[in-house]
Design an enzyme around this catalytic site. Sequence first.
Site, PDB file in Angstrom:
ATOM      1  N   SER A  88      50.981  32.489  41.117  1.00 52.05           N
ATOM      2  CA  SER A  88      51.349  32.319  39.705  1.00 52.05           C
ATOM      3  C   SER A  88      51.930  30.928  39.466  1.00 52.05           C
ATOM      4  O   SER A  88      52.467  30.287  40.372  1.00 52.05           O
ATOM      5  CB  SER A  88      52.399  33.358  39.304  1.00 52.05           C
ATOM      6  OG  SER A  88      51.904  34.665  39.478  1.00 52.05           O
TER       7      SER A  88
HETATM    8  N1  SAH Z   1      53.184  37.391  43.206  1.00 53.55           N
HETATM    9  C1  SAH Z   1      51.980  36.679  43.580  1.00 53.55           C
HETATM   10  C2  SAH Z   1      50.970  36.695  42.469  1.00 53.55           C
HETATM   11  C3  SAH Z   1      49.617  36.982  43.012  1.00 53.55           C
HETATM   12  S1  SAH Z   1      48.371  37.362  41.836  1.00 53.55           S
HETATM   13  C4  SAH Z   1      52.293  35.284  44.079  1.00 53.55           C
HETATM   14  O1  SAH Z   1      53.446  34.838  43.984  1.00 53.55           O
HETATM   15  O2  SAH Z   1      51.398  34.629  44.639  1.00 53.55           O
HETATM   16  C5  SAH Z   1      48.457  39.139  41.778  1.00 53.55           C
HETATM   17  C6  SAH Z   1      48.211  39.884  43.061  1.00 53.55           C
HETATM   18  O3  SAH Z   1      48.229  41.276  42.722  1.00 53.55           O
HETATM   19  C7  SAH Z   1      46.878  39.633  43.756  1.00 53.55           C
HETATM   20  O4  SAH Z   1      47.106  39.258  45.081  1.00 53.55           O
HETATM   21  C8  SAH Z   1      46.164  40.976  43.674  1.00 53.55           C
HETATM   22  O5  SAH Z   1      45.342  41.256  44.790  1.00 53.55           O
HETATM   23  C9  SAH Z   1      47.330  41.939  43.585  1.00 53.55           C
HETATM   24  N2  SAH Z   1      47.025  43.246  43.005  1.00 53.55           N
HETATM   25  C10 SAH Z   1      46.188  43.551  41.976  1.00 53.55           C
HETATM   26  N3  SAH Z   1      46.165  44.878  41.746  1.00 53.55           N
HETATM   27  C11 SAH Z   1      47.030  45.438  42.654  1.00 53.55           C
HETATM   28  C12 SAH Z   1      47.418  46.778  42.938  1.00 53.55           C
HETATM   29  N4  SAH Z   1      46.928  47.816  42.264  1.00 53.55           N
HETATM   30  N5  SAH Z   1      48.312  46.980  43.938  1.00 53.55           N
HETATM   31  C13 SAH Z   1      48.809  45.947  44.656  1.00 53.55           C
HETATM   32  N6  SAH Z   1      48.462  44.660  44.439  1.00 53.55           N
HETATM   33  C14 SAH Z   1      47.578  44.393  43.445  1.00 53.55           C
END
Ligand code: SAH
Length: 238
Positions: A88
């Site tokens: 993000s």
């Molecule tokens: N907090 C992260 C943001 C990553 S983007 C950072 O600091 O980098 C969002 C993430 O959510 C992705 O890696 C995606 O695979 C995950 N995601 C999406 N749906 C999900 C679910 N149902 N359960 C767990 N993770 C999920």
Amino acid sequence: MYLFTRNTLVNWNIFCATAGMVKADIDTEKQQRLRTRLMDTLRSKGIQDTQVLNAIAKVPRHFFVGEEQQPYAYEDKPLPIGEGQTISQPYTVAYQTELLQVQPGQKVLEIGTGSGYQSAILASLGVHLYSLERQRKLFEKNESFAYLQSLPDVHFYYADGHHGLAEEAPFDRILLTAAARIIPGNLLEQLAPMGLLVAPVGGTEGQQMVRMHKSPDGSIQEELFDLFYFVPMLPGTQ
Ligand code: SAH
């Protein structure tokens, strides 16, 4: 200091690989200065919580992105982390963390570990962190990421966040870092009384940041904040 020249940087990479280190273990003064500048940028964009700003200045974001993204690690932008996902934007991380109002010692559930950067920011604020990721490759990367593994009280799970983490519930705080069309009922159930849940809610056209507060009687109040663009929260694991 000759590490900054192109050829010796390559040699340093070879040295790191041989020594079992990753180059991302290195945090230079320049990178520290860039973080301070990023912190100032976020303050000028409206982030006020000093603890959150200090966490941004402390956690080396360049550890969480690949080689080709290194030059952009301290720009206020989301960056690709592979598997079609992104780390993000720092402003978004700071915004969500500010809304979450964590206190040291609280139990926090994060849905969407991704790069692990948000996890590290939360861990630096002294919480007990439980973070779920649905993509095995991202989960495994974090499991072998020495910096994250060195943080006290951070626990990663390969799981679909729609179910939450019943065995560790209730949580004082729950943070979704992927966009939900609706907040899964399991997560609201696993939120402690007086707990806060922060999530981007909406579809691909954009999501509204929502903060939910659970009263001691179990009822939920909702506050609405700005519009953001997150990757979607998807069902199941892969
Ligand atoms: N907090 C992260 C943001 C990553 S983007 C950072 O600091 O980098 C969002 C993430 O959510 C992705 O890696 C995606 O695979 C995950 N995601 C999406 N749906 C999900 C679910 N149902 N359960 C767990 N993770 C999920």
